[in-house]
Motif scaffolding. Structure first.
Motif, PDB file in Angstrom:
ATOM      1  N   VAL A   1     -71.854  74.799  32.700  1.00  0.00           N
ATOM      2  CA  VAL A   1     -71.246  73.565  33.169  1.00  0.00           C
ATOM      3  C   VAL A   1     -72.350  72.542  33.425  1.00  0.00           C
ATOM      4  CG1 VAL A   1     -71.267  74.259  35.602  1.00  0.00           C
ATOM      5  CG2 VAL A   1     -69.642  72.520  34.817  1.00  0.00           C
ATOM      6  N   ALA A   2     -72.082  71.299  33.004  1.00  0.00           N
ATOM      7  CA  ALA A   2     -72.983  70.182  33.265  1.00  0.00           C
ATOM      8  C   ALA A   2     -72.298  69.234  34.245  1.00  0.00           C
ATOM      9  CB  ALA A   2     -73.323  69.460  31.971  1.00  0.00           C
ATOM     10  N   GLN A   3     -73.079  68.628  35.155  1.00  0.00           N
ATOM     11  CA  GLN A   3     -72.571  67.669  36.145  1.00  0.00           C
ATOM     12  C   GLN A   3     -71.515  68.304  37.038  1.00  0.00           C
ATOM     13  OE1 GLN A   3     -72.070  63.540  34.767  1.00  0.00           O
ATOM     14  NE2 GLN A   3     -72.458  64.319  32.690  1.00  0.00           N
ATOM     15  N   GLY A   4     -71.764  69.564  37.421  1.00  0.00           N
ATOM     16  CA  GLY A   4     -70.822  70.232  38.303  1.00  0.00           C
ATOM     17  C   GLY A   4     -71.242  71.668  38.547  1.00  0.00           C
TER      18      GLY A   4
ATOM     19  N   THR B   1     -64.837  53.266  34.800  1.00  0.00           N
ATOM     20  CA  THR B   1     -64.597  54.602  34.232  1.00  0.00           C
ATOM     21  C   THR B   1     -65.507  55.612  34.902  1.00  0.00           C
ATOM     22  OG1 THR B   1     -64.066  53.641  32.087  1.00  0.00           O
ATOM     23  CG2 THR B   1     -64.625  55.997  32.119  1.00  0.00           C
ATOM     24  N   ARG B   2     -64.973  56.773  35.398  1.00  0.00           N
ATOM     25  CA  ARG B   2     -65.780  57.801  36.064  1.00  0.00           C
ATOM     26  C   ARG B   2     -66.652  58.505  35.033  1.00  0.00           C
ATOM     27  NH1 ARG B   2     -64.198  61.916  38.025  1.00  0.00           N
ATOM     28  NH2 ARG B   2     -65.317  62.043  39.991  1.00  0.00           N
ATOM     29  N   GLN B   3     -67.962  58.685  35.400  1.00  0.00           N
ATOM     30  CA  GLN B   3     -68.901  59.327  34.486  1.00  0.00           C
ATOM     31  C   GLN B   3     -69.344  60.694  35.004  1.00  0.00           C
ATOM     32  OE1 GLN B   3     -69.765  58.056  31.547  1.00  0.00           O
ATOM     33  NE2 GLN B   3     -68.448  56.269  31.909  1.00  0.00           N
ATOM     34  N   SER B   4     -68.783  61.171  36.124  1.00  0.00           N
ATOM     35  CA  SER B   4     -69.306  62.378  36.768  1.00  0.00           C
ATOM     36  C   SER B   4     -68.440  63.610  36.557  1.00  0.00           C
ATOM     37  CB  SER B   4     -69.450  62.121  38.275  1.00  0.00           C
ATOM     38  OG  SER B   4     -68.175  61.820  38.828  1.00  0.00           O
ATOM     39  N   ALA B   5     -67.458  63.603  35.677  1.00  0.00           N
ATOM     40  CA  ALA B   5     -66.585  64.769  35.474  1.00  0.00           C
ATOM     41  C   ALA B   5     -67.387  65.963  34.980  1.00  0.00           C
ATOM     42  CB  ALA B   5     -65.487  64.422  34.479  1.00  0.00           C
ATOM     43  N   ALA B   6     -67.124  67.192  35.536  1.00  0.00           N
ATOM     44  CA  ALA B   6     -67.820  68.411  35.122  1.00  0.00           C
ATOM     45  C   ALA B   6     -67.475  68.725  33.667  1.00  0.00           C
ATOM     46  CB  ALA B   6     -67.424  69.568  36.022  1.00  0.00           C
ATOM     47  N   ALA B   7     -68.509  69.041  32.853  1.00  0.00           N
ATOM     48  CA  ALA B   7     -68.310  69.338  31.434  1.00  0.00           C
ATOM     49  C   ALA B   7     -68.588  70.820  31.194  1.00  0.00           C
ATOM     50  CB  ALA B   7     -69.231  68.487  30.576  1.00  0.00           C
ATOM     51  N   VAL B   8     -67.549  71.587  30.833  1.00  0.00           N
ATOM     52  CA  VAL B   8     -67.650  73.032  30.634  1.00  0.00           C
ATOM     53  C   VAL B   8     -67.792  73.335  29.147  1.00  0.00           C
ATOM     54  CG1 VAL B   8     -66.473  75.250  30.866  1.00  0.00           C
ATOM     55  CG2 VAL B   8     -66.304  73.535  32.701  1.00  0.00           C
TER      56      VAL B   8
ATOM     57  N   THR C   1     -61.990  70.821  37.142  1.00  0.00           N
ATOM     58  CA  THR C   1     -61.825  70.889  35.690  1.00  0.00           C
ATOM     59  C   THR C   1     -61.553  72.337  35.313  1.00  0.00           C
ATOM     60  OG1 THR C   1     -63.356  69.054  35.300  1.00  0.00           O
ATOM     61  CG2 THR C   1     -62.961  70.535  33.452  1.00  0.00           C
ATOM     62  N   THR C   2     -60.653  72.590  34.383  1.00  0.00           N
ATOM     63  CA  THR C   2     -60.380  73.952  33.915  1.00  0.00           C
ATOM     64  C   THR C   2     -60.519  74.018  32.399  1.00  0.00           C
ATOM     65  OG1 THR C   2     -58.000  73.551  33.715  1.00  0.00           O
ATOM     66  CG2 THR C   2     -58.806  74.431  35.823  1.00  0.00           C
ATOM     67  N   LYS C   3     -60.814  75.230  31.917  1.00  0.00           N
ATOM     68  CA  LYS C   3     -60.923  75.439  30.477  1.00  0.00           C
ATOM     69  C   LYS C   3     -60.552  76.875  30.162  1.00  0.00           C
ATOM     70  CE  LYS C   3     -64.168  74.885  26.578  1.00  0.00           C
ATOM     71  NZ  LYS C   3     -63.447  73.778  25.908  1.00  0.00           N
ATOM     72  N   ASP C   4     -59.671  77.083  29.195  1.00  0.00           N
ATOM     73  CA  ASP C   4     -59.269  78.405  28.726  1.00  0.00           C
ATOM     74  C   ASP C   4     -59.769  78.602  27.308  1.00  0.00           C
ATOM     75  OD1 ASP C   4     -57.939  78.910  31.098  1.00  0.00           O
ATOM     76  OD2 ASP C   4     -56.039  78.116  30.354  1.00  0.00           O
ATOM     77  N   SER C   5     -60.167  79.867  26.999  1.00  0.00           N
ATOM     78  CA  SER C   5     -60.696  80.156  25.678  1.00  0.00           C
ATOM     79  C   SER C   5     -60.353  81.592  25.299  1.00  0.00           C
ATOM     80  CB  SER C   5     -62.224  79.957  25.673  1.00  0.00           C
ATOM     81  OG  SER C   5     -62.770  80.183  24.401  1.00  0.00           O
ATOM     82  N   THR C   6     -60.307  81.849  24.005  1.00  0.00           N
ATOM     83  CA  THR C   6     -60.012  83.187  23.485  1.00  0.00           C
ATOM     84  C   THR C   6     -61.004  83.515  22.367  1.00  0.00           C
ATOM     85  OG1 THR C   6     -57.651  82.950  23.955  1.00  0.00           O
ATOM     86  CG2 THR C   6     -58.278  84.640  22.351  1.00  0.00           C
ATOM     87  N   PHE C   7     -61.515  84.759  22.359  1.00  0.00           N
ATOM     88  CA  PHE C   7     -62.343  85.188  21.239  1.00  0.00           C
ATOM     89  C   PHE C   7     -62.105  86.675  20.980  1.00  0.00           C
ATOM     90  CE2 PHE C   7     -64.958  85.944  24.970  1.00  0.00           C
ATOM     91  CZ  PHE C   7     -65.537  87.179  24.723  1.00  0.00           C
ATOM     92  N   THR C   8     -62.476  87.111  19.774  1.00  0.00           N
ATOM     93  CA  THR C   8     -62.246  88.488  19.345  1.00  0.00           C
ATOM     94  C   THR C   8     -63.560  89.104  18.871  1.00  0.00           C
ATOM     95  OG1 THR C   8     -59.991  87.960  18.674  1.00  0.00           O
ATOM     96  CG2 THR C   8     -60.952  89.962  17.736  1.00  0.00           C
ATOM     97  N   THR C   9     -63.759  90.392  19.183  1.00  0.00           N
ATOM     98  CA  THR C   9     -64.940  91.109  18.704  1.00  0.00           C
ATOM     99  C   THR C   9     -64.607  91.848  17.407  1.00  0.00           C
ATOM    100  OG1 THR C   9     -64.365  92.986  20.125  1.00  0.00           O
ATOM    101  CG2 THR C   9     -65.975  91.406  20.972  1.00  0.00           C
ATOM    102  N   VAL C  10     -65.642  92.135  16.628  1.00  0.00           N
ATOM    103  CA  VAL C  10     -65.447  92.767  15.325  1.00  0.00           C
ATOM    104  C   VAL C  10     -64.875  94.174  15.484  1.00  0.00           C
ATOM    105  CG1 VAL C  10     -67.258  91.467  14.151  1.00  0.00           C
ATOM    106  CG2 VAL C  10     -67.820  93.618  15.302  1.00  0.00           C
ATOM    107  N   ALA C  11     -64.123  94.606  14.484  1.00  0.00           N
ATOM    108  CA  ALA C  11     -63.596  95.967  14.412  1.00  0.00           C
ATOM    109  C   ALA C  11     -64.305  96.663  13.257  1.00  0.00           C
ATOM    110  CB  ALA C  11     -62.087  95.944  14.195  1.00  0.00           C
TER     111      ALA C  11
END
Length: 412
Positions: A71-74, A43-50, A126-136
């Motif tokens: 990012v860790a390991q990348g 099992t590969r242990q070196s994948a980048a962790a975002v 490795t890719t990662k998508d995220s969404t966040f909202t600021t207060v109104a």
């Protein structure tokens, strides 16, 4: 019966061994595959962790809340933060390409899309998508950095040694401590100073003692994104810097009926004056005081001429003591209308008799000289007069004892 079964089992076992031998497979004594066997998968242990802050689709956050990609390991190869209008927010990437954050403040009430790409040491993506909202915010407040005269402090301007900074908010502040934490005053050379809350909208700042000439002062109001109580947030940051000029201190002594003007500790002019006639009178149901109140004032503003109208503080123009007239060379020192100004009609009294409603009357030459000499923040000390001492709301900041002034801070 038992003997037959054992012989049969032995025969089957030998057949299996023979088959394995023909296939070229050997079994080692430690149970591992020998020559000719297939290696067990690893099992590969070196994948980048975002990791992304704030969490994807979480509770709305302040626009000042930390937004960060790690990012860790990348290493990061691409980070794109986009606002609802499609604008890409510029960011700051660390030299080792393991951390990223926005390079400018975010807006209120906006939903941001974050797309991240990274690779590990072997080049696996490795890719990662995220969404966040600021207060109104339900409400916002602006802050104006003013003199005690209610005039904006001019960046780069020169002010007197008694200069007081006023942070005026256009909404009532529910959390004064939070607001004060966002207000910073820096001086060169350093001086001890403090904020003092006059009311829910005005915080005043002054040093313990008069400034030293040549001091530079920077006021930084970083209120944007700050929660100031009861759903109120700061609207935008403000910043201004100014310089302290020569020391101008004037002493108006009612015992001598003279105004003595000092520049950097040296007497530069002595001016006869006629101050407040004293006493009180009740007119149209309102009681008026005609003292020039004792205390330490500062120059607030100047006008030539200024229209003086007694009705602005409740004294009817058509009453026995009412007035409305144009006055030349007027230097204002209190919020309720005390000036040093020209009044030729009282030259006879200047230096010997108090006749005014509270102002300091001067002859034309002296009034014009003082007008040109004075700058906002200059000190005017009024001594040996009657009446109640000057109050802080009247521009009497310097009359508040230091311990009491410090106690007026929301952070004390």
């Amino acid at each position: 019966m038992t003997t037959r079964l054992r012989r049969r089992t032995l025969a089957v076992t030998c057949a299996v061994v023979a088959a394995l031998t023909l296939a070229g497979c050997t079994i080692s004594t430690d149970g591992k595959a020998g020559d000719g066997s297939a290696a067990a998968p690893t099992t590969r242990q070196s994948a980048a962790a975002v990791t992304v802050t704030p969490a994807d689709a979480g509770t709305p956050v302040s626009p000042l809340s930390p937004v960060q990609v790690n990012v860790a390991q990348g290493t990061l190869t691409s980070v794109t933060l986009t606002n609802p209008e499609g604008k890409v927010i510029p960011g700051i990437l660390t030299p080792d390409k393991t951390s990223w954050k926005p390079g400018e403040p975010l807006g209120y009430g906006k939903t941001y899309q974050l797309a991240v790409a990274a690779v590990d040491k072997d080049g696996v993506a490795t890719t990662k998508d995220s969404t966040f909202t600021t207060v109104a915010p339900s409400n916002q407040t602006a802050v104006n950095l003013n003199t005690t005269g209610g005039i904006s402090i001019n960046d780069g301007a020169t002010y007197g040694v008694g200069m007081v900074v006023v942070a005026h908010f256009d909404e009532q502040i529910g959390d004064k401590a939070a607001a004060e934490k966002a207000l910073t005053v820096t001086t060169t050379p350093p001086v001890q100073g403090s904020w003092y809350w006059l009311d829910d909208q005005n915080a005043h700042w002054r040093p313990q003692n008069y400034y030293t000439p040549g001091t530079t002062v920077t006021v930084d109001a970083k209120i944007y994104g700050a929660q100031l109580g009861k759903g109120l947030y700061g609207q935008q940051d403000e910043k201004v810097s100014f310089r302290i000029g020569d020391s101008h201190v004037s002493i108006a002594d009612d015992n001598t009926k003279m105004v003595t003007v000092f520049a950097n500790g040296q007497v530069v002019r002595e001016m006869p004056t006629s101050m407040g006639r004293g006493g009180t009178e009740t007119i149209a149901g309102q009681t008026f005081s005609f003292w020039t109140q004792p205390g330490t004032y500062t120059v607030m503003s100047k006008a030539n001429p200024v229209i003086m109208d007694s009705s602005t503080y409740g004294l009817p123009i058509n009453s026995r003591l009412g007035y409305k007239e144009s006055i030349n060379w007027a230097t204002r020192i209190s919020t309720d209308g005390i000036y040093l100004h020209e009044l030729e009609s009282t030259v006879w009294a200047q230096g010997n008799t108090d006749t005014s409603h509270g102002c300091l009357n001067l002859n034309a030459e002296n009034a014009q000289w003082f007008f040109n000499f004075a700058q906002p923040g200059d000190v005017v000390e009024v001594r040996n007069t009657g009446g109640a001492p000057l109050e802080v709301w009247q521009n009497g900041d310097w009359g508040v004892p230091w311990a009491q002034w410090v106690a007026g801070s929301a952070l004390h």
